[in-house]
Write an enzyme that holds these catalytic residues in place. Structure first.
Site, mmCIF file in Angstrom:
data_model
loop_
_atom_site.group_PDB
_atom_site.id
_atom_site.type_symbol
_atom_site.label_atom_id
_atom_site.label_comp_id
_atom_site.label_asym_id
_atom_site.label_seq_id
_atom_site.Cartn_x
_atom_site.Cartn_y
_atom_site.Cartn_z
ATOM 1 N N ASN A 10 0.851 -1.190 0.000
ATOM 2 C CA ASN A 10 0.000 0.000 0.000
ATOM 3 C C ASN A 10 0.891 1.247 0.000
ATOM 4 O O ASN A 10 1.717 1.430 0.908
ATOM 5 C CB ASN A 10 -0.892 -0.057 1.250
ATOM 6 C CG ASN A 10 -1.833 1.119 1.335
ATOM 7 O OD1 ASN A 10 -1.435 2.247 1.060
ATOM 8 N ND2 ASN A 10 -3.068 0.881 1.739
ATOM 9 N N HIS A 13 1.000 6.183 1.921
ATOM 10 C CA HIS A 13 1.741 7.116 2.768
ATOM 11 C C HIS A 13 2.968 7.729 2.095
ATOM 12 O O HIS A 13 3.567 8.654 2.634
ATOM 13 C CB HIS A 13 2.038 6.479 4.123
ATOM 14 C CG HIS A 13 0.745 6.232 4.851
ATOM 15 N ND1 HIS A 13 -0.122 7.263 5.160
ATOM 16 C CD2 HIS A 13 0.130 5.091 5.230
ATOM 17 C CE1 HIS A 13 -1.210 6.757 5.738
ATOM 18 N NE2 HIS A 13 -1.083 5.449 5.788
ATOM 19 N N HIS A 46 -5.576 3.772 -1.770
ATOM 20 C CA HIS A 46 -6.891 4.162 -1.264
ATOM 21 C C HIS A 46 -7.157 5.608 -1.673
ATOM 22 O O HIS A 46 -6.490 6.526 -1.194
ATOM 23 C CB HIS A 46 -6.885 4.011 0.274
ATOM 24 C CG HIS A 46 -8.195 4.326 0.931
ATOM 25 N ND1 HIS A 46 -8.378 4.199 2.283
ATOM 26 C CD2 HIS A 46 -9.387 4.754 0.437
ATOM 27 C CE1 HIS A 46 -9.621 4.530 2.595
ATOM 28 N NE2 HIS A 46 -10.249 4.879 1.491
ATOM 29 N N ARG A 48 -9.196 8.396 -1.008
ATOM 30 C CA ARG A 48 -10.176 8.805 0.005
ATOM 31 C C ARG A 48 -11.024 9.951 -0.526
ATOM 32 O O ARG A 48 -10.578 10.725 -1.377
ATOM 33 C CB ARG A 48 -9.459 9.223 1.305
ATOM 34 C CG ARG A 48 -8.780 8.070 2.019
ATOM 35 C CD ARG A 48 -8.248 8.506 3.369
ATOM 36 N NE ARG A 48 -9.292 8.630 4.352
ATOM 37 C CZ ARG A 48 -9.545 7.743 5.321
ATOM 38 N NH1 ARG A 48 -8.797 6.673 5.467
ATOM 39 N NH2 ARG A 48 -10.530 7.946 6.160
ATOM 40 N N ARG A 52 -6.791 12.980 0.914
ATOM 41 C CA ARG A 52 -5.691 13.395 1.805
ATOM 42 C C ARG A 52 -4.345 12.791 1.398
ATOM 43 O O ARG A 52 -3.309 13.311 1.747
ATOM 44 C CB ARG A 52 -6.010 13.044 3.262
ATOM 45 C CG ARG A 52 -5.963 11.575 3.553
ATOM 46 C CD ARG A 52 -6.150 11.301 5.017
ATOM 47 N NE ARG A 52 -7.505 11.590 5.449
ATOM 48 C CZ ARG A 52 -8.053 11.039 6.534
ATOM 49 N NH1 ARG A 52 -7.334 10.221 7.294
ATOM 50 N NH2 ARG A 52 -9.287 11.316 6.885
ATOM 51 N N GLU A 73 -8.661 0.751 -3.278
ATOM 52 C CA GLU A 73 -9.484 0.830 -2.062
ATOM 53 C C GLU A 73 -10.376 2.043 -2.146
ATOM 54 O O GLU A 73 -9.907 3.146 -2.478
ATOM 55 C CB GLU A 73 -8.578 1.012 -0.848
ATOM 56 C CG GLU A 73 -8.150 -0.259 -0.213
ATOM 57 C CD GLU A 73 -7.399 0.039 1.067
ATOM 58 O OE1 GLU A 73 -7.757 0.972 1.805
ATOM 59 O OE2 GLU A 73 -6.420 -0.664 1.311
ATOM 60 N N THR A 104 -8.216 3.682 8.407
ATOM 61 C CA THR A 104 -9.456 2.910 8.370
ATOM 62 C C THR A 104 -9.592 2.138 9.682
ATOM 63 O O THR A 104 -8.933 1.133 9.887
ATOM 64 C CB THR A 104 -9.442 1.949 7.157
ATOM 65 O OG1 THR A 104 -8.984 2.682 6.025
ATOM 66 C CG2 THR A 104 -10.823 1.397 6.880
ATOM 67 N N GLU A 154 -11.370 -9.076 3.074
ATOM 68 C CA GLU A 154 -10.094 -8.769 3.708
ATOM 69 C C GLU A 154 -10.369 -8.609 5.193
ATOM 70 O O GLU A 154 -11.194 -7.777 5.592
ATOM 71 C CB GLU A 154 -9.481 -7.490 3.117
ATOM 72 C CG GLU A 154 -8.144 -7.165 3.788
ATOM 73 C CD GLU A 154 -7.308 -6.146 3.040
ATOM 74 O OE1 GLU A 154 -7.427 -6.032 1.801
ATOM 75 O OE2 GLU A 154 -6.518 -5.456 3.716
ATOM 76 N N HIS A 197 -3.806 -4.454 7.732
ATOM 77 C CA HIS A 197 -3.899 -3.278 8.585
ATOM 78 C C HIS A 197 -3.010 -3.446 9.809
ATOM 79 O O HIS A 197 -3.236 -4.339 10.614
ATOM 80 C CB HIS A 197 -5.330 -2.941 9.039
ATOM 81 C CG HIS A 197 -5.482 -1.468 9.306
ATOM 82 N ND1 HIS A 197 -5.031 -0.877 10.459
ATOM 83 C CD2 HIS A 197 -5.971 -0.474 8.545
ATOM 84 C CE1 HIS A 197 -5.256 0.422 10.393
ATOM 85 N NE2 HIS A 197 -5.821 0.697 9.243
#
Ligand code: PXP
Length: 254
Positions: A10, A13, A46, A48, A52, A73, A104, A154, A197
């Site tokens: 992922n 970030h 993801h 969003r 962000r 996502e 999340t 998931e 996660h």
């Protein structure tokens, strides 16, 4: 021989750091290419509602250049469905989203919204996306995910990872048993099981050892480790730990 375990990296970030200054650096796409080289089997991003981290343009570029599948996502909103239908990524993972949350926080309440979600995912499946639902290790949610026609679930590993990090042994073990039992249950219904996660080098192996789990999605920790050792070795080490955990020797020891 157990089912091979895929690693989805992922890259959200990387975009978080980029957006801290505006501009284009560091580029999540560059991170995705490094992840591919380091053995990631997929890239997760993801988009969003508040944009962000990942931007619409990031998704356009990822779809253009990735050679591994994109796991897109998204929240179950009309706007996101339109974007997914336009891009037709390999996989779509439906997650709950609250504006005020840092990440999340929990799984999706599928059981409460069964009808709406069944209608929501149908067009995504029709265009060929593998639809995954991000849920807690909870029988009711798994049954509901199955009923609405999801092919994949998931399992949210956050509670297990937090308990592990904080040394709450009883909680950790309880959460782990739930992950183990619910991955077996979901598999018995014919669902493909993923997990993710909060996974780190310290807590990934017991989850990777669950034979029904076919994919782990890992982000924040890997991007954090990349600061200290670089992204390529950070991913390779995670892959190595996962492979060890998948081996018969590790599994017979737990
Ligand atoms: N899987 C899902 C569905 C997520 O929402 C996230 C966080 O965006 C992850 C996996 C990765 O979690 P982490 O960044 O804590 O590794």
């Amino acid at each position: 021989m157990s089912i091979p375990l895929r690693l989805g990296v992922n890259i959200d970030h990387v975009a978080t750091v980029r957006n801290a200054r505006g501009g284009e650096y560091p580029d999540p796409l560059r991170a995705a290419k490094i992840a591919e080289e380091a053995g990631a089997n997929g890239i997760t991003a993801h988009l969003r509602e508040d944009r962000r981290h990942i931007s619409d343009c990031d998704i356009d570029r990822l779809m253009e250049v990735l050679t591994v599948p994109l796991n897109f996502e998204m929240a179950a909103t009309q706007e996101m469905q339109d974007i997914a239908l336009r891009h037709k990524p390999h996989a779509v993972c439906i997650v709950p989203e609250k504006r005020e949350e840092k990440t999340t926080e929990g799984g999706l309440e599928v059981a409460r919204e069964e009808n709406r979600l069944a209608h929501f995912i149908a067009p995504l499946r029709d265009v060929g996306c593998r639809v995954s639902i991000f849920i807690a290790a909870d029988k009711r949610q798994i049954e509901a995910a199955h009923r609405i026609g999801a092919e994949v679930i998931e399992l949210h590993t956050g509670a297990y990872c937090d308990a592990h990090a904080e040394g709450r042994i009883e909680d950790r073990d309880r959460e782990y048993v739930a992950l183990r039992e619910m991955s077996q249950f979901a598999h018995s219904l014919g669902l493909e099981v993923h997990a993710g996660h909060g996974l780190t080098y310290d807590c990934v192996q017991p989850v990777a050892a669950l034979p029904e789990v076919m994919e782990l999605n890992i982000g924040h920790f890997l991007i954090g480790e990349a600061i200290f050792m670089g992204l390529d070795p950070a991913i390779r080490h995670m892959r190595e730990l996962m492979d060890i955990a998948r081996g018969a020797e590790y599994r017979s020891a737990i």
